[in-house]
Design an enzyme around this catalytic site. Structure first.
Site, PDB file in Angstrom:
ATOM      1  N   SER A   1      42.669  34.747  34.574  1.00 30.06           N
ATOM      2  CA  SER A   1      42.261  33.532  34.943  1.00 30.06           C
ATOM      3  C   SER A   1      42.207  33.340  36.483  1.00 30.06           C
ATOM      4  O   SER A   1      43.052  33.704  37.364  1.00 30.06           O
ATOM      5  CB  SER A   1      43.207  32.529  34.360  1.00 30.06           C
ATOM      6  OG  SER A   1      43.119  31.279  35.052  1.00 30.06           O
TER       7      SER A   1
ATOM      8  N   TYR B   1      52.691  29.508  32.287  1.00 31.60           N
ATOM      9  CA  TYR B   1      51.237  29.965  32.039  1.00 31.60           C
ATOM     10  C   TYR B   1      50.534  30.729  32.764  1.00 31.60           C
ATOM     11  O   TYR B   1      50.417  32.060  32.542  1.00 31.60           O
ATOM     12  CB  TYR B   1      50.452  28.868  31.245  1.00 31.60           C
ATOM     13  CG  TYR B   1      49.051  29.445  31.254  1.00 31.60           C
ATOM     14  CD1 TYR B   1      48.621  30.029  30.245  1.00 31.60           C
ATOM     15  CD2 TYR B   1      48.135  28.990  32.395  1.00 31.60           C
ATOM     16  CE1 TYR B   1      47.536  30.709  30.343  1.00 31.60           C
ATOM     17  CE2 TYR B   1      46.926  29.459  32.332  1.00 31.60           C
ATOM     18  CZ  TYR B   1      46.440  30.482  31.331  1.00 31.60           C
ATOM     19  OH  TYR B   1      45.263  30.777  31.201  1.00 31.60           O
TER      20      TYR B   1
ATOM     21  N   LYS C   1      49.802  35.275  33.130  1.00 26.19           N
ATOM     22  CA  LYS C   1      48.690  36.066  33.678  1.00 26.19           C
ATOM     23  C   LYS C   1      48.645  36.959  34.729  1.00 26.19           C
ATOM     24  O   LYS C   1      48.336  37.925  34.700  1.00 26.19           O
ATOM     25  CB  LYS C   1      47.480  35.097  34.093  1.00 26.19           C
ATOM     26  CG  LYS C   1      47.042  34.134  32.924  1.00 26.19           C
ATOM     27  CD  LYS C   1      46.303  34.965  31.630  1.00 26.19           C
ATOM     28  CE  LYS C   1      45.903  34.222  30.486  1.00 26.19           C
ATOM     29  NZ  LYS C   1      45.485  35.051  29.295  1.00 26.19           N
TER      30      LYS C   1
END
Ligand code: UDP
Length: 341
Positions: free
Chosen positions: A127, A152, A156
């Site tokens: 992302s 979160y 990544k």
């Protein structure tokens, strides 16, 4: 013989669109999903579009033994695309251990099993969140990684590092890391799309639900940012355009076109749009008036980010081609379809 591609999270939003594009490009697909944030009947939509019903193995990738049985059953897997992950920013702040456990373990199991089975390629869903608020816009793949704003986002970043370390230690395959900007829209058939559970956190599902009368009013989080109209700017990319990039990445890996063991690409349009511009484009594309109000900023929001997609354009020969109007219209068609389910 058709190459077999394993798609984890294949009944999810981006996963399901990618499964459709893979099948249409002539690949065989097996889906692995634990259905924690999706429904098995997504496979019906995939079948309606493609005429092919890919097998769905309901399995949690963080459970090594269960995941191994899938590899044992489909022992000719050529490559894998790993979408399966928890992705709600707010929830990750409340349940960081669940997020680290699920997202990191699933990836670790994936890398071990794919390598043990002599897989030829691995594609990872990352992302633009790894860039935080970039100092230079549009953002290139060389931009520094900024401290993550949420557990979160941190998963990544850590997952990208795990892939790097494992690759250097020797995996059977090369990897492509795809950094998505803001995927929106639905398949033009309206047979598959985004299925937000509960109150949507993302802009477009909130927009379409407001237009459908499910939500009373869209709240626009802030109009005092240092942007042309004061609302935040993002790079909204059509989910089918995004899905097609995965097919190209898989092909590149299987055909061993790259000399690098890991390649990283931004997947965006190169065009930044504000929240207010999205509202106007939605109204123009659909003819539906949106009820909205400007409220205070949302905590943790980045002011503006959009991609420099040149590297993906040149090396992958891929480009996002959909207009924002057609993309917003596809999201609306999907919302209308949902109302009839
Ligand atoms: N946004 C908004 N109202 C909403 C949801 C989102 O104004 O109900 C804004 C949000 O502040 C951000 C943009 O829309 O500027 C995109 O938000 P989203 O959560 O979709 O993506 P992300 O923040 O992860 O880029």
């Amino acid at each position: 013989m058709k190459e077999l591609i394993l798609v984890t999270g294949g009944t999810g939003y981006i996963g399901s669109h990618t499964v459709v594009e893979l099948i249409e490009a002539g690949y065989q697909v097996v889906i692995v999903d634990n259905l924690s944030n999706s429904e098995a009947k997504v496979v019906d939509g995939i079948e309606k579009i493609t005429g092919v019903r890919p097998p769905l193995e309901v399995c949690d990738c963080s459970d090594f033994d269960a995941f191994k049985t899938v590899f044992d059953k489909y022992h000719t897997i050529s490559a894998a695309i790993h979408f399966a992950a928890s992705k709600a920013v707010g929830e990750s702040v409340e349940k960081p251990l669940d997020y680290y456990r699920n997202n990191l373990l699933s990836l670790i199991n994936m890398l071990k099993l794919l390598s043990a089975n002599n897989g030829k390629g691995f594609v990872f869903s990352s992302s633009c969140t790894v860039y935080g608020q970039p100092d230079v816009l549009p953002v290139t793949e060389q931009a520094p990684i900024k401290p993550a704003m949420s557990p979160y986002g941190n998963t990544k970043q850590i997952c990208e590092e795990i892939i790097r370390d494992a690759t250097h230690a020797g995996l059977s395959f090369k990897s492509i890391i795809l950094r998505y900007f803001n995927p929106i829209g639905a398949h033009p058939s309206a047979e598959i799309g985004e299925l937000p559970l509960g109150v949507p956190q993302n802009l477009i599902p909130y927009v379409t639900q407001t237009a459908a009368g499910i939500r009373a009013k869209l709240k626009i989080f802030g109009n005092d940012y240092n942007t042309p109209d004061g609302s935040c700017v993002r790079d909204y990319i059509n989910v089918v355009d995004l899905a097609k990039a995965h097919v190209i990445a898989v092909k590149r890996l299987i055909e061993a076109k790259s000399s690098d063991k890991i390649e990283t690409f931004n997947l965006g349009t190169g065009r930044g749009l504000s929240v207010l511009e999205i509202v106007k484009s939605f109204e123009k594309a659909t003819g539906v008036k949106l009820n909205y109000e400007i409220v205070g900023r949302r905590e943790g929001d980045i002011e503006q980010v959009w991609a420099n997609p040149d590297y993906a354009n040149q090396v992958l020969g891929w480009k996002a081609t959909s207009t924002v109007e057609e993309t917003l219209l596809s999201a609306w068609r999907w919302q209308e379809k949902l109302a009839t389910r």
